[in-house]
Design a protein around this motif. Structure first.
Motif, mmCIF file in Angstrom:
data_model
loop_
_atom_site.group_PDB
_atom_site.id
_atom_site.type_symbol
_atom_site.label_atom_id
_atom_site.label_comp_id
_atom_site.label_asym_id
_atom_site.label_seq_id
_atom_site.Cartn_x
_atom_site.Cartn_y
_atom_site.Cartn_z
ATOM 1 N N HIS A 99 16.009 7.982 24.847
ATOM 2 C CA HIS A 99 16.030 9.306 25.484
ATOM 3 C C HIS A 99 16.066 10.406 24.437
ATOM 4 C CE1 HIS A 99 17.634 6.573 28.564
ATOM 5 N NE2 HIS A 99 17.075 7.404 29.420
ATOM 6 N N ILE A 100 15.245 11.421 24.659
ATOM 7 C CA ILE A 100 15.305 12.624 23.824
ATOM 8 C C ILE A 100 15.548 13.805 24.761
ATOM 9 C CG2 ILE A 100 14.031 14.172 22.293
ATOM 10 C CD1 ILE A 100 12.503 11.821 21.226
ATOM 11 N N GLY A 101 16.648 14.508 24.539
ATOM 12 C CA GLY A 101 16.980 15.668 25.375
ATOM 13 C C GLY A 101 16.473 16.948 24.732
ATOM 14 N N LEU A 102 15.584 17.621 25.437
ATOM 15 C CA LEU A 102 15.016 18.894 24.954
ATOM 16 C C LEU A 102 14.970 19.859 26.124
ATOM 17 C CD1 LEU A 102 11.742 17.815 23.095
ATOM 18 C CD2 LEU A 102 13.831 18.596 22.016
ATOM 19 N N TYR A 103 15.252 21.107 25.879
ATOM 20 C CA TYR A 103 14.916 22.099 26.896
ATOM 21 C C TYR A 103 14.193 23.250 26.233
ATOM 22 C CZ TYR A 103 18.857 24.910 25.233
ATOM 23 O OH TYR A 103 19.689 25.642 24.433
ATOM 24 N N ARG A 104 13.393 23.936 27.016
ATOM 25 C CA ARG A 104 12.659 25.096 26.498
ATOM 26 C C ARG A 104 13.551 26.308 26.587
ATOM 27 N NH1 ARG A 104 6.691 26.174 28.744
ATOM 28 N NH2 ARG A 104 7.913 26.987 30.458
ATOM 29 N N ASP A 105 13.859 26.923 25.459
ATOM 30 C CA ASP A 105 14.637 28.163 25.502
ATOM 31 C C ASP A 105 13.827 29.200 26.296
ATOM 32 O OD1 ASP A 105 16.878 29.811 23.575
ATOM 33 O OD2 ASP A 105 15.297 30.948 24.565
ATOM 34 N N PRO A 106 14.441 29.760 27.370
ATOM 35 C CA PRO A 106 13.641 30.650 28.217
ATOM 36 C C PRO A 106 13.168 31.917 27.507
ATOM 37 C CG PRO A 106 15.927 30.499 29.002
ATOM 38 C CD PRO A 106 15.790 29.532 27.875
ATOM 39 N N GLU A 107 13.887 32.323 26.448
ATOM 40 C CA GLU A 107 13.466 33.534 25.720
ATOM 41 C C GLU A 107 12.345 33.205 24.735
ATOM 42 O OE1 GLU A 107 14.768 36.510 26.359
ATOM 43 O OE2 GLU A 107 16.027 35.567 27.890
ATOM 44 N N THR A 108 12.628 32.224 23.861
ATOM 45 C CA THR A 108 11.667 31.937 22.779
ATOM 46 C C THR A 108 10.585 30.957 23.220
ATOM 47 O OG1 THR A 108 12.898 30.028 21.991
ATOM 48 C CG2 THR A 108 13.526 32.182 21.080
ATOM 49 N N VAL A 112 14.632 23.057 22.283
ATOM 50 C CA VAL A 112 15.934 22.897 21.628
ATOM 51 C C VAL A 112 16.412 21.475 21.916
ATOM 52 C CG1 VAL A 112 18.294 23.770 21.503
ATOM 53 C CG2 VAL A 112 16.410 25.332 22.105
ATOM 54 N N GLU A 113 16.774 20.702 20.875
ATOM 55 C CA GLU A 113 17.221 19.325 21.079
ATOM 56 C C GLU A 113 18.706 19.310 21.414
ATOM 57 O OE1 GLU A 113 17.092 16.734 17.677
ATOM 58 O OE2 GLU A 113 17.699 14.998 18.842
ATOM 59 N N TYR A 114 19.095 18.555 22.449
ATOM 60 C CA TYR A 114 20.525 18.436 22.766
ATOM 61 C C TYR A 114 20.971 16.992 22.905
ATOM 62 C CZ TYR A 114 18.872 17.944 27.606
ATOM 63 O OH TYR A 114 18.228 17.530 28.748
ATOM 64 N N TYR A 115 20.052 16.026 22.827
ATOM 65 C CA TYR A 115 20.448 14.625 22.959
ATOM 66 C C TYR A 115 19.372 13.731 22.370
ATOM 67 C CZ TYR A 115 22.205 10.308 25.005
ATOM 68 O OH TYR A 115 22.700 9.040 25.172
ATOM 69 N N ALA A 140 6.701 18.290 23.634
ATOM 70 C CA ALA A 140 6.097 16.999 23.273
ATOM 71 C C ALA A 140 5.933 16.886 21.761
ATOM 72 C CB ALA A 140 4.751 16.846 23.970
ATOM 73 N N SER A 141 5.474 17.961 21.123
ATOM 74 C CA SER A 141 5.290 17.903 19.664
ATOM 75 C C SER A 141 6.613 17.662 18.956
ATOM 76 C CB SER A 141 4.677 19.209 19.141
ATOM 77 O OG SER A 141 3.364 19.335 19.620
ATOM 78 N N ALA A 142 7.677 18.360 19.434
ATOM 79 C CA ALA A 142 8.988 18.187 18.796
ATOM 80 C C ALA A 142 9.506 16.773 19.008
ATOM 81 C CB ALA A 142 9.970 19.212 19.366
ATOM 82 N N ALA A 143 9.345 16.250 20.236
ATOM 83 C CA ALA A 143 9.820 14.890 20.512
ATOM 84 C C ALA A 143 9.096 13.874 19.627
ATOM 85 C CB ALA A 143 9.604 14.556 21.988
ATOM 86 N N ALA A 168 -4.131 21.078 22.768
ATOM 87 C CA ALA A 168 -4.544 21.497 21.421
ATOM 88 C C ALA A 168 -3.350 21.492 20.468
ATOM 89 C CB ALA A 168 -5.168 22.895 21.488
ATOM 90 N N ALA A 169 -2.182 21.942 20.978
ATOM 91 C CA ALA A 169 -0.993 22.003 20.105
ATOM 92 C C ALA A 169 -0.580 20.602 19.655
ATOM 93 C CB ALA A 169 0.154 22.695 20.843
ATOM 94 N N VAL A 170 -0.577 19.647 20.587
ATOM 95 C CA VAL A 170 -0.164 18.282 20.217
ATOM 96 C C VAL A 170 -1.210 17.630 19.310
ATOM 97 C CG1 VAL A 170 0.335 15.961 21.102
ATOM 98 C CG2 VAL A 170 1.263 17.967 22.276
ATOM 99 N N GLN A 171 -2.473 17.861 19.622
ATOM 100 C CA GLN A 171 -3.529 17.271 18.775
ATOM 101 C C GLN A 171 -3.454 17.824 17.356
ATOM 102 O OE1 GLN A 171 -7.168 17.956 21.130
ATOM 103 N NE2 GLN A 171 -7.404 15.724 21.107
ATOM 104 N N ASP A 172 -3.140 19.114 17.277
ATOM 105 C CA ASP A 172 -3.034 19.761 15.974
ATOM 106 C C ASP A 172 -1.881 19.175 15.155
ATOM 107 O OD1 ASP A 172 -4.262 21.715 14.482
ATOM 108 O OD2 ASP A 172 -2.574 23.103 14.776
#
Ligand code: PRP
Ligand code: URA
Length: 209
Positions: A99-108, A112-115, A140-143, A168-172
């Motif tokens: 498991h990889i815990g990530l959430y998208r910061d609503p501002e930026t 952000v990884e939390y687990y 996905a890229s961060a995970a 495109a971001a993940v392929q890059d």
């Protein structure tokens, strides 16, 4: 450059339409995500290697095929990726789950990884990262980056809905990671939600807001 596969099986497309419908409640949404995930698992594992084995049927001996090669790992990106795990495990019961815990910061809008809790032998496994939504591609890229930092060498990404920006971001960032998507939608809106998409996958799965 990695390959992108859109999974056009009629059952996947039919169930995905029901998932998208805003009148579909959490119970049905969860069931449908599980069913589509199982169908995706079937498609995504087409390239698994086989070896000859000798068995005996009630009638006679025979040479037949069984899976060989590296073991599998299913890696859901929390929270929404959790909804896809059971569908995959139905077809791949011996796979381990990390498991990889990530959430998208609503501002930026940055992940952000939390687990993070992974099988110890991820470097020896073919990993399948699952997340219903591929929007900006940041999560996905961060995970995938976390997995590579911890030794992973073989990774596929499986999503229900993606968009050209996220692909495109993940392929890059990860040209070695093939991407499997039930449907590639048109674009992102100003809040980085996929259009037409299905809304917030985590909230719809778990009944939050
Ligand atoms: C959603 C989704 C992905 C991510 C996609 O998760 O499940 O992980 O957004 O967006 P991106 O491609 O722009 O990174 P969210 O951050 O809403 O967290 P949740 O699963 O806990 O609801
Ligand atoms: N995350 C979601 O859950 N839905 C989107 O459309 C984009 C990101």
């Amino acid at each position: 450059m990695s390959k992108v596969f859109e999974m056009n099986h009629p059952l996947i497309q039919h169930k995905l339409s029901l998932i998208r419908d805003k009148n579909t409640g959490s119970k049905e949404f969860r069931e449908l995500v599980k069913e589509v995930s199982m169908l995706l698992a079937f498609e995504v594992t087409r390239d698994l290697s086989l070896e000859d084995v000798e068995i005996e049927t009630p009638i006679c001996k025979m040479t037949t095929k069984m899976l060989s090669g590296r073991k599998l790992g299913i890696i859901p990106i929390l929270r929404a990726g959790l909804g896809m795990v059971d569908g995959f495990l139905n077809l791949l019961p011996a796979a381990k789950v990390g498991h990889i815990g990530l959430y998208r910061d609503p501002e930026t809008l940055k992940p952000v990884e939390y687990y993070c809790k992974l099988p110890t032998d991820i470097n020896e496994r073919d990993l399948i990262v699952v997340d219903p939504m591929l929007a900006t591609g940041g999560s996905a890229s961060a995970a995938i980056e976390f997995l590579k930092d911890r030794g992973a060498t073989s990774i596929k990404l499986v999503c229900l809905i993606g968009c050209p920006e996220g692909i495109a971001a993940v392929q890059d960032a990860h040209p070695d990671v093939n991407i499997y998507i039930a449907k590639i939608d048109e674009k992102l809106n100003d809040h980085a939600y996929i259009v037409p998409g299905l809304g917030d996958a985590g909230d719809r799965l778990f009944g939050t807001k």
